[in-house]
Write an enzyme that holds these catalytic residues in place. Sequence first.
Site, PDB file in Angstrom:
ATOM      1  NE  ARG A  24      -4.406  -1.703   1.279  1.00  0.00           N
ATOM      2  CZ  ARG A  24      -5.634  -1.152   1.559  1.00  0.00           C
ATOM      3  NH1 ARG A  24      -5.843  -0.846   3.105  1.00  0.00           N
ATOM      4  NH2 ARG A  24      -6.835  -1.865   1.588  1.00  0.00           N
ATOM      5  NE  ARG A  43      14.513  -7.212   9.060  1.00  0.00           N
ATOM      6  CZ  ARG A  43      14.181  -7.983   9.730  1.00  0.00           C
ATOM      7  NH1 ARG A  43      13.698  -9.390  10.059  1.00  0.00           N
ATOM      8  NH2 ARG A  43      15.286  -8.148  10.322  1.00  0.00           N
ATOM      9  NE  ARG A  87      -3.005   1.773  12.385  1.00  0.00           N
ATOM     10  CZ  ARG A  87      -3.721   0.713  11.426  1.00  0.00           C
ATOM     11  NH1 ARG A  87      -2.848   0.289  10.613  1.00  0.00           N
ATOM     12  NH2 ARG A  87      -3.728  -0.049  11.351  1.00  0.00           N
ATOM     13  CB  THR A  90      -8.782  -1.839   7.014  1.00  0.00           C
ATOM     14  OG1 THR A  90      -7.133  -2.411   8.038  1.00  0.00           O
ATOM     15  CG2 THR A  90      -7.759  -1.637   6.160  1.00  0.00           C
ATOM     16  CG  MET A 180      -4.064  -5.385  15.294  1.00  0.00           C
ATOM     17  SD  MET A 180      -3.627  -6.928  14.802  1.00  0.00           S
ATOM     18  CE  MET A 180      -3.081  -7.909  15.902  1.00  0.00           C
ATOM     19  CB  SER A 203     -11.679  -3.718   6.616  1.00  0.00           C
ATOM     20  OG  SER A 203     -11.059  -4.364   7.773  1.00  0.00           O
ATOM     21  CG  ASP A 204     -12.664  -6.642   9.987  1.00  0.00           C
ATOM     22  OD1 ASP A 204     -11.964  -6.294   9.206  1.00  0.00           O
ATOM     23  OD2 ASP A 204     -12.956  -7.267  10.622  1.00  0.00           O
TER      24      ASP A 204
HETATM   25  N1  HPA Z   1      -8.873  -6.974  14.389  1.00  0.00           N
HETATM   26  C1  HPA Z   1      -7.851  -6.435  14.426  1.00  0.00           C
HETATM   27  N2  HPA Z   1      -7.547  -5.402  13.804  1.00  0.00           N
HETATM   28  C2  HPA Z   1      -7.854  -5.541  12.720  1.00  0.00           C
HETATM   29  C3  HPA Z   1      -9.597  -5.536  12.796  1.00  0.00           C
HETATM   30  C4  HPA Z   1      -9.711  -6.838  13.548  1.00  0.00           C
HETATM   31  O1  HPA Z   1     -11.054  -7.505  13.829  1.00  0.00           O
HETATM   32  N3  HPA Z   1      -9.906  -5.452  11.835  1.00  0.00           N
HETATM   33  C5  HPA Z   1      -8.713  -4.674  10.470  1.00  0.00           C
HETATM   34  N4  HPA Z   1      -8.056  -4.103  11.428  1.00  0.00           N
END
Ligand code: HPA
Length: 234
Positions: A24, A43, A87, A90, A180, A203-204
């Site tokens: 990205r 890396r 940052r 997602t 995270m 994203s979800d």
């Molecule tokens: N958990 C942690 N980090 C994420 C998640 C999740 O469900 N979706 C996108 N980043």
Amino acid sequence: MSTHIGAKPGEIAERILLPGDPLRAKYIANTFLEGSVCYNEVRGMFGYTGRYKGVPVSVQGTGMGVPSISIYVHELLADYGVKTLIRVGTCGAIRPEVRVRDVILAMSASTTSAPNRLRFGHVQYAPTANFDLLRTAHEIAREKGTSIHVGSVMTTDLFYADGTADLERWAKFGMLAVEMESAELFTLAAQFGARALSILTVSDHVLTGEETSAEERERSFREMVEIALETAIR
Ligand code: HPA
């Protein structure tokens, strides 16, 4: 070069965008920056510097999770003098009013991760975004008509959580989403007197299982990057 970044002094701009995924970083550099040059391939964690509307801007992949972003952001601050860090990532929503594709500006980040226990012992530090960046990003998002939420997030070490009890408790205490990296970004920026913000696309939805299509992810990703770049140069 620093231990994990192969750039010479002066090759990284003071303003930097930080996606987790190094591909990205490459995409942002190729799509949004003029005259971008790759300064790091160590890396496979690509980093580029180019210009956005004439202003030097870099973009650096951080990897996933606190230990990985901690290494890259520490070296950007300590060895390359980066001053403004945004940052672009997602997150998974944990509250009903937050929908997939929405954009979250993380004002603060609680964490399950260990570094602040190592730094502060029994004291519970509150990792916080920079107010000027937050206000500017909010103004820009409103101007663009983006569906935006401002609030706290949880920086978790576990992507694959065991059950939803913790998530439901965090949501009850006002957290909008899980991701995270942000808590460590905010803490390191504070330590080095720099400014940081996290802009996250949803994203979800962790509690409902709703997910975005690849096309929807692409559109909200573009919106987020535009907000981040405009904020970085304003
Ligand atoms: N958990 C942690 N980090 C994420 C998640 C999740 O469900 N979706 C996108 N980043």
